[in-house]
Structures are given as C-alpha cells and as structure tokens.
Design an enzyme around this catalytic site. Structure first.
Site, PDB file in Angstrom:
ATOM      1  N   LYS A 110      32.710  46.585  31.767  1.00 47.44           N
ATOM      2  CA  LYS A 110      33.490  46.433  30.532  1.00 47.44           C
ATOM      3  C   LYS A 110      33.968  44.995  30.362  1.00 47.44           C
ATOM      4  CE  LYS A 110      36.656  49.322  31.892  1.00 47.44           C
ATOM      5  NZ  LYS A 110      36.122  49.661  33.233  1.00 47.44           N
ATOM      6  N   ARG A 159      43.597  54.025  28.197  1.00 51.03           N
ATOM      7  CA  ARG A 159      43.038  54.633  29.398  1.00 51.03           C
ATOM      8  C   ARG A 159      43.492  56.069  29.574  1.00 51.03           C
ATOM      9  NH1 ARG A 159      42.019  50.107  32.806  1.00 51.03           N
ATOM     10  NH2 ARG A 159      40.999  50.721  34.719  1.00 51.03           N
ATOM     11  N   ARG A 166      31.591  42.396  43.783  1.00 47.15           N
ATOM     12  CA  ARG A 166      32.317  41.633  42.752  1.00 47.15           C
ATOM     13  C   ARG A 166      33.225  40.594  43.395  1.00 47.15           C
ATOM     14  NH1 ARG A 166      35.741  44.341  38.082  1.00 47.15           N
ATOM     15  NH2 ARG A 166      36.648  45.529  39.800  1.00 47.15           N
ATOM     16  N   ARG A 190      38.943  41.664  44.982  1.00 46.99           N
ATOM     17  CA  ARG A 190      40.205  42.285  44.559  1.00 46.99           C
ATOM     18  C   ARG A 190      40.647  43.345  45.562  1.00 46.99           C
ATOM     19  NH1 ARG A 190      39.220  43.806  38.297  1.00 46.99           N
ATOM     20  NH2 ARG A 190      40.098  45.763  39.043  1.00 46.99           N
ATOM     21  N   ARG A 198      39.994  55.343  42.268  1.00 50.17           N
ATOM     22  CA  ARG A 198      39.960  54.905  40.864  1.00 50.17           C
ATOM     23  C   ARG A 198      38.944  55.719  40.064  1.00 50.17           C
ATOM     24  NH1 ARG A 198      38.922  48.730  41.543  1.00 50.17           N
ATOM     25  NH2 ARG A 198      38.803  48.689  39.295  1.00 50.17           N
TER      26      ARG A 198
HETATM   27  P1  AP5 Z   1      33.167  44.182  35.522  1.00 49.91           P
HETATM   28  O1  AP5 Z   1      32.699  43.650  34.205  1.00 49.91           O
HETATM   29  O2  AP5 Z   1      34.197  43.424  36.271  1.00 49.91           O
HETATM   30  O3  AP5 Z   1      33.557  45.721  35.370  1.00 49.91           O
HETATM   31  P2  AP5 Z   1      34.788  46.415  34.670  1.00 49.91           P
HETATM   32  O4  AP5 Z   1      34.265  47.645  34.010  1.00 49.91           O
HETATM   33  O5  AP5 Z   1      35.544  45.454  33.828  1.00 49.91           O
HETATM   34  O6  AP5 Z   1      35.577  46.813  35.978  1.00 49.91           O
HETATM   35  P3  AP5 Z   1      37.110  46.753  36.355  1.00 49.91           P
HETATM   36  O7  AP5 Z   1      37.190  47.122  37.820  1.00 49.91           O
HETATM   37  O8  AP5 Z   1      37.735  45.463  35.956  1.00 49.91           O
HETATM   38  O9  AP5 Z   1      37.613  47.893  35.516  1.00 49.91           O
HETATM   39  P4  AP5 Z   1      38.814  48.721  35.771  1.00 49.91           P
HETATM   40  O10 AP5 Z   1      38.844  49.388  34.470  1.00 49.91           O
HETATM   41  O11 AP5 Z   1      38.881  49.635  36.901  1.00 49.91           O
HETATM   42  O12 AP5 Z   1      39.899  47.624  36.173  1.00 49.91           O
HETATM   43  P5  AP5 Z   1      41.055  46.943  35.350  1.00 49.91           P
HETATM   44  O13 AP5 Z   1      41.099  45.551  35.735  1.00 49.91           O
HETATM   45  O14 AP5 Z   1      40.956  47.312  33.906  1.00 49.91           O
HETATM   46  O15 AP5 Z   1      31.852  44.387  36.432  1.00 49.91           O
HETATM   47  C1  AP5 Z   1      31.959  44.849  37.767  1.00 49.91           C
HETATM   48  C2  AP5 Z   1      30.984  44.044  38.660  1.00 49.91           C
HETATM   49  O16 AP5 Z   1      29.646  44.369  38.305  1.00 49.91           O
HETATM   50  C3  AP5 Z   1      31.102  42.523  38.479  1.00 49.91           C
HETATM   51  O17 AP5 Z   1      30.907  41.914  39.723  1.00 49.91           O
HETATM   52  C4  AP5 Z   1      29.975  42.156  37.490  1.00 49.91           C
HETATM   53  O18 AP5 Z   1      29.497  40.840  37.696  1.00 49.91           O
HETATM   54  C5  AP5 Z   1      28.933  43.214  37.833  1.00 49.91           C
HETATM   55  N1  AP5 Z   1      28.184  43.645  36.667  1.00 49.91           N
HETATM   56  C6  AP5 Z   1      28.639  43.872  35.404  1.00 49.91           C
HETATM   57  N2  AP5 Z   1      27.668  44.296  34.593  1.00 49.91           N
HETATM   58  C7  AP5 Z   1      26.541  44.369  35.363  1.00 49.91           C
HETATM   59  C8  AP5 Z   1      25.185  44.747  35.103  1.00 49.91           C
HETATM   60  N3  AP5 Z   1      24.798  45.151  33.890  1.00 49.91           N
HETATM   61  N4  AP5 Z   1      24.318  44.694  36.136  1.00 49.91           N
HETATM   62  C9  AP5 Z   1      24.707  44.273  37.386  1.00 49.91           C
HETATM   63  N5  AP5 Z   1      25.963  43.892  37.673  1.00 49.91           N
HETATM   64  C10 AP5 Z   1      26.876  43.942  36.686  1.00 49.91           C
HETATM   65  O19 AP5 Z   1      42.308  47.730  35.920  1.00 49.91           O
HETATM   66  C11 AP5 Z   1      42.736  47.595  37.250  1.00 49.91           C
HETATM   67  C12 AP5 Z   1      43.959  48.484  37.485  1.00 49.91           C
HETATM   68  O20 AP5 Z   1      45.026  48.086  36.572  1.00 49.91           O
HETATM   69  C13 AP5 Z   1      43.761  49.978  37.185  1.00 49.91           C
HETATM   70  O21 AP5 Z   1      43.215  50.645  38.301  1.00 49.91           O
HETATM   71  C14 AP5 Z   1      45.192  50.395  36.860  1.00 49.91           C
HETATM   72  O22 AP5 Z   1      45.956  50.551  38.025  1.00 49.91           O
HETATM   73  C15 AP5 Z   1      45.746  49.198  36.109  1.00 49.91           C
HETATM   74  N6  AP5 Z   1      45.548  49.335  34.649  1.00 49.91           N
HETATM   75  C16 AP5 Z   1      44.789  48.514  33.855  1.00 49.91           C
HETATM   76  N7  AP5 Z   1      44.817  48.933  32.578  1.00 49.91           N
HETATM   77  C17 AP5 Z   1      45.615  50.032  32.560  1.00 49.91           C
HETATM   78  C18 AP5 Z   1      46.018  50.923  31.531  1.00 49.91           C
HETATM   79  N8  AP5 Z   1      45.599  50.777  30.255  1.00 49.91           N
HETATM   80  N9  AP5 Z   1      46.831  51.954  31.861  1.00 49.91           N
HETATM   81  C19 AP5 Z   1      47.273  52.108  33.119  1.00 49.91           C
HETATM   82  N10 AP5 Z   1      46.917  51.319  34.154  1.00 49.91           N
HETATM   83  C20 AP5 Z   1      46.092  50.288  33.869  1.00 49.91           C
END
Ligand code: AP5
Length: 214
Positions: A13, A88, A127, A160, A171
């Site tokens: 994402k 979310r 990552r 991370r 998660r």
């Molecule tokens: P990446 O693009 O980083 O993936 P992502 O979907 O953004 O993953 P996140 O882990 O950031 O999502 P998340 O939703 O769990 O975490 P967030 O930070 O929002 O890609 C992942 C890896 O794959 C990278 O290394 C990339 O290079 C690689 N990649 C990407 N596309 C690829 C492809 N096509 N082919 C090969 N490789 C690829 O949230 C973290 C924490 O914050 C949550 O767990 C929660 O505790 C809190 N939080 C955040 N938002 C909320 C909310 N709205 N409500 C409550 N808690 C929240």
C-alpha cells in the site's frame, strides 16, 4: 481525487501510495508514518501508539480518527489525498464518511492491493525503512543504491520493530478480523477496485493508473 488504499500489512500500500501521490500531485497520508514520526519525536501520542504497534495491535480509533481529521485541515489536503493505513476499522470508515459528507465530498476509489498471507511474511522480513523520511525498500525487490542507506535522505535504514515474524502474524490476524471487512464496505459503495499485488512494483502501478486514469 480522494483515494483509500486497502490491503494486508506488507501488501504494498505504502509503496503504491507514494507513486500515486507523485503522479497525481496529491498528498500521501499514512497513519503508520505519522505514528512512527511521533514515536521518534517522543510525543505523548507516540508513547501511546508504540505500546499498541509493538504488539501488532491497532491504535484505538479515537486517537487515530482525530489525528487524520487534523491532517485534513492542512492546505495540501483540500483537493484530495491518498490514504494509506486509514481507515482500518468500520468505525474509522464511518467517521471518514461523516467528515466527507459534511464537506460535500466522497471517496472516489478504494484500491485493494491483494496479496495472499503466504507472500506477506517473506516481504516483511526483507523490508527496510527510513525512520527519517518514511521511504521503504526491499532487500530483494527494491534495494537502495547503497546498502543500509536511504537513497532520498542518507539516513540509516532499519527493520521495523513490528516487522519481526511473530508480530507480522499478529498483524495479519488483526487485519483479517478488523480491516478486511472494509473490502465489502467499499464494494457496497461501488468504489472498490482490486489489483493483483503479487506482481512487480511497476506492474501493480500500471493496474492502478488504468483505474485512476492517466
Ligand atoms: P509496503 O509498501 O511497505 O507495504 P504496506 O502495505 O504499506 O505495509 P505496512 O506494513 O506499512 O502496512 P501496515 O498497514 O501494516 O503498516 P502501517 O505502517 O500502516 O511494502 C512492504 C514491502 O514489500 C516493502 O519492502 C516493499 O519494498 C515490498 N514491496 C511492495 N510492493 C511489492 C511488489 N509488488 N513486489 C515485491 N515487493 C514489494 O501501520 C503500522 C501500525 O500502526 C499498525 O499495525 C497499527 O498498530 C498502527 N496503525 C496505523 N494506522 C492505523 C489505523 N488507521 N488505526 C489503528 N492503528 C493504526
């Protein structure tokens, strides 16, 4: 254009949201990045968020919603944005809809980046993230030019805390229970669009631009 990115943790994402923001000239609003910046700066919000994030749990809705509503007030968010990691939960989506209704706008597209759980754990362990500017890399699929150093700002890259396999599994569980229902929520509003997130970075982006328009 107002876009919501949906998908499991590690589906890509954030990677795609950054490309969308650059191409369409709208801000990328990532709640995860905002929480991580607060943790890094030692704010009260950061301290509260960290205790949930380290366990792979969601930060409570009341903290998250008010943070996003504040961000919407910034001048750059007036004409649109790409939301990454928000909403979310169903209550977050309902709060978002209520706020948009008040301002006479709506979500145009909810893009679901579909990646099966089997692929996720592998992606997460590879990552590397920059805590300073939020850029993300992958050791195998999107490596930085210099090992361990951010191409954009020169800061050291880290694994991370919440990307360790046991936290990733938690998660994923939380995702299936609390976030996956948003797929039906946005399908019912006729704004859901699906892309195959198992393809390469550029192929995934091509699918997205075909949806959003050139
Ligand atoms: P990446 O693009 O980083 O993936 P992502 O979907 O953004 O993953 P996140 O882990 O950031 O999502 P998340 O939703 O769990 O975490 P967030 O930070 O929002 O890609 C992942 C890896 O794959 C990278 O290394 C990339 O290079 C690689 N990649 C990407 N596309 C690829 C492809 N096509 N082919 C090969 N490789 C690829 O949230 C973290 C924490 O914050 C949550 O767990 C929660 O505790 C809190 N939080 C955040 N938002 C909320 C909310 N709205 N409500 C409550 N808690 C929240």
């Amino acid at each position: 254009m107002r876009i919501v990115m949906l998908g499991a943790p590690g589906a890509g994402k954030g990677t795609q949201a950054k490309k969308i923001a650059a191409k369409y000239g709208i801000p990328h609003i990532s709640t995860g990045d905002i929480f991580r910046a607060n943790i890094k700066n030692g704010t009260e919000l950061g301290k509260k968020a960290k205790s949930y994030m380290d366990q792979g749990m969601l930060v409570p809705d009341e903290l998250t919603v008010s943070l996003v509503m504040d961000r919407f007030q910034e001048p750059d968010a007036q004409k649109g944005y790409v939301l990454d990691g928000f909403p979310r939960t169903i209550p977050q989506a309902e709060s978002l809809d209520a706020a948009l209704k008040e301002s006479g706008s709506q979500i145009d597209f909810a893009v679901n980046v579909d990646v099966p759980d089997e692929n996720i754990v592998k992606r997460m362990s590879g990552r590397r993230a920059c805590v300073k500017c939020g850029a993300t890399y992958h050791l195998q699929y999107a490596a930085p030019e210099k090992d361990g150093i951010c191409d954009s700002c020169g800061e050291n890259l880290i694994l991370r805390d919440d990307d360790k396999p046991e936290t990733v599994e938690k998660r994923l569980k939380v995702y299936h229970e609390q976030t996956q229902p948003l797929i039906d929520y946005y399908a019912q509003k006729n704004v859901l669009r699906e892309v195959d997130g198992t393809l390469g970075l550029d192929e995934v982006f091509s699918q997205i631009t075909a949806i959003l328009g050139e």
